[in-house]
Scaffold this motif. Structure first.
Motif, mmCIF file in Angstrom:
data_model
loop_
_atom_site.group_PDB
_atom_site.id
_atom_site.type_symbol
_atom_site.label_atom_id
_atom_site.label_comp_id
_atom_site.label_asym_id
_atom_site.label_seq_id
_atom_site.Cartn_x
_atom_site.Cartn_y
_atom_site.Cartn_z
ATOM 1 N N ALA A 43 0.862 -1.176 0.000
ATOM 2 C CA ALA A 43 0.000 0.000 0.000
ATOM 3 C C ALA A 43 0.902 1.231 0.000
ATOM 4 C CB ALA A 43 -0.880 0.020 1.247
ATOM 5 N N THR A 44 0.534 2.239 -0.756
ATOM 6 C CA THR A 44 1.344 3.454 -0.851
ATOM 7 C C THR A 44 0.478 4.667 -0.551
ATOM 8 O OG1 THR A 44 2.750 2.451 -2.535
ATOM 9 C CG2 THR A 44 2.849 4.830 -2.307
ATOM 10 N N ASP A 45 0.863 5.415 0.479
ATOM 11 C CA ASP A 45 0.163 6.635 0.857
ATOM 12 C C ASP A 45 1.143 7.804 0.860
ATOM 13 O OD1 ASP A 45 -2.187 5.102 1.379
ATOM 14 O OD2 ASP A 45 -1.328 4.534 3.310
ATOM 15 N N GLU A 46 0.669 8.975 0.533
ATOM 16 C CA GLU A 46 1.503 10.175 0.504
ATOM 17 C C GLU A 46 1.220 11.035 1.729
ATOM 18 O OE1 GLU A 46 0.793 12.161 -3.184
ATOM 19 O OE2 GLU A 46 1.739 10.581 -4.386
ATOM 20 N N PHE A 47 2.278 11.616 2.293
ATOM 21 C CA PHE A 47 2.092 12.481 3.456
ATOM 22 C C PHE A 47 2.827 13.809 3.258
ATOM 23 C CE2 PHE A 47 5.869 9.959 4.454
ATOM 24 C CZ PHE A 47 6.766 10.914 4.903
ATOM 25 N N THR A 48 2.304 14.837 3.891
ATOM 26 C CA THR A 48 2.916 16.166 3.886
ATOM 27 C C THR A 48 2.980 16.676 5.325
ATOM 28 O OG1 THR A 48 2.059 16.673 1.688
ATOM 29 C CG2 THR A 48 2.757 18.538 3.038
ATOM 30 N N VAL A 49 4.176 17.097 5.734
ATOM 31 C CA VAL A 49 4.392 17.672 7.059
ATOM 32 C C VAL A 49 4.674 19.160 6.891
ATOM 33 C CG1 VAL A 49 5.798 17.638 9.148
ATOM 34 C CG2 VAL A 49 5.336 15.499 7.917
#
Length: 381
Positions: free
Chosen positions: A181-187
């Motif tokens: 599974a591939t999820d994108e995150f932004t901090v």
């Protein structure tokens, strides 16, 4: 009169159609289309197959019944190319700024060979060809195919993908999870900016973000069972407008990849926890946004084992343990129905996936065809 199907009979029929399939591969490779604008690619394949126009799915995709009937086995190949300027030096290389750098032209040609050969056979179970758009981008074509209801009455779905990280001549038929599974995150880190000559007067968002990038290595090292694994990577950093100004805001983004849904939830919570607490330790605040994308790709164990046995009988070397933290939106099908993704090893002598020099030899059109036949016949069991 059509011949009752056996795996060997189908393979023999495929060999007669391989020259036409390879010619189709060259035409597709020379004129690639990006995701969402694949209509010309779709029509080229539809015309080559001669099955009629079929049913439009997911905008530019197509479902083409090969042997019509209820509960078919679906054979899937991808239509889209990548925004890569080709550097292969092939006489049939692309010159339009896009490239089939992930082998989709080989997958389509292998599917075409299987479908053209099926016209000479009596298939015991219906089969449908799926020409799927938009595999490469976040705007998943597979997700839309499922939403269209196109997978609601199928016996199984099968695909094959070239893979240079596998030795040439090896086909992976692995039960269970094979892609992540591939999820994108932004901090987004917010501090108090100012003059870089007076560091004691600022809350440095860049320093806080840098510490967060390092601390996020805990996600893989300490938060998830290491026998399963997770990959958490910060791939973009954005901050500042001048060398002597400490910015108030710094932003980092990346991907987190997991093989199990329970680890996915753990990883998401850990990213938020680490980012917020590390930022607080630097006098800053952090907000985390996570965009959930493809689920894990899970091969049906019975399909994988049966296909592996058939491929061994065909004379191929079979690997039943190979997995990758890459992702493929085929996973939307595996979340909906029985599915099987087989990986066809090409070796890495001609580059890797998504590289401007990548091109599998034409012989792999026949190997992909073998994999699809094995998947179909496995589904009969």
């Amino acid at each position: 009169m059509n011949t009752p199907v056996t795996a060997e009979a189908w393979r023999d029929a495929v060999r007669r159609h391989l020259p036409a399939a390879v010619e189709l591969r060259h035409a597709l490779h020379a004129a690639p289309r990006l995701g969402g604008v694949e209509s010309a690619t779709t029509q080229t394949v539809v015309d080559a197959l001669g099955l009629g126009e079929g049913r439009t799915v997911a905008g530019t995709g197509r479902l083409l019944p090969v042997a019509p009937g209820p509960a078919p086995v679906v054979l899937r190949a991808e239509l889209d190319a990548l925004p890569v300027v080709e550097a292969s030096g092939l006489p049939w290389a692309s010159t339009n700024g896009a490239m089939h750098a992930c082998g989709h032209d080989v997958h389509l040609a292998g599917l075409a060979a299987v479908v053209m050969a099926a016209a000479d056979l009596d298939l015991p179970r219906p089969v449908t060809a799926l020409l799927q758009p938009r595999e490469e981008g976040a705007d998943s074509g597979a997700r839309d195919v499922v939403a269209d209801g196109a997978m609601d009455d199928v016996h199984a779905i099968v695909a094959a993908h070239v893979q240079p990280r596998l030795p040439a001549g090896t086909i992976a038929a692995t039960p269970g999870p094979v892609n992540a599974a591939t999820d994108e995150f932004t901090v987004t880190v917010t501090g108090h900016g100012g003059h870089s000559g007076y560091p004691h007067t600022v809350d440095d968002s860049v320093l806080a973000l840098s510490a967060i990038v390092v601390a996020l290595q805990q996600v893989g090292a300490r938060r998830v069972d290491p026998t399963v694994g997770v990959a958490c990577m910060v791939n973009q950093l954005r901050a500042g407008t001048a060398n002597n100004v400490v910015p108030s805001i710094a932003v980092g983004s990346g991907t987190v990849r997991t093989m199990r849904e329970q680890d996915r939830a753990v990883a998401h919570a850990a990213i938020r926890d680490i980012a917020q607490h590390v930022a607080a330790g630097h006098g800053c605040a952090a907000e985390v946004e996570i965009d959930v994308a493809e689920p894990p790709l899970l091969n049906d164990p019975r399909l994988a084992v049966a296909a592996g046995e058939l491929l061994t009988g065909f004379g191929h070397e079979v690997d039943s343990s190979w997995r990758s933290f890459g992702s493929d939106d085929f996973s939307y099908y595996s979340a909906h129905t029985r599915s099987l993704m087989l990986f066809v090893g090409t070796g890495d002598e001609r580059g890797g996936l998504h590289e401007a020099t990548f091109w599998p030899d034409d012989d792999y059109v026949g190997v992909v065809a073998d994999a699809l036949i094995a998947g179909y016949c496995a589904a009969l069991r």
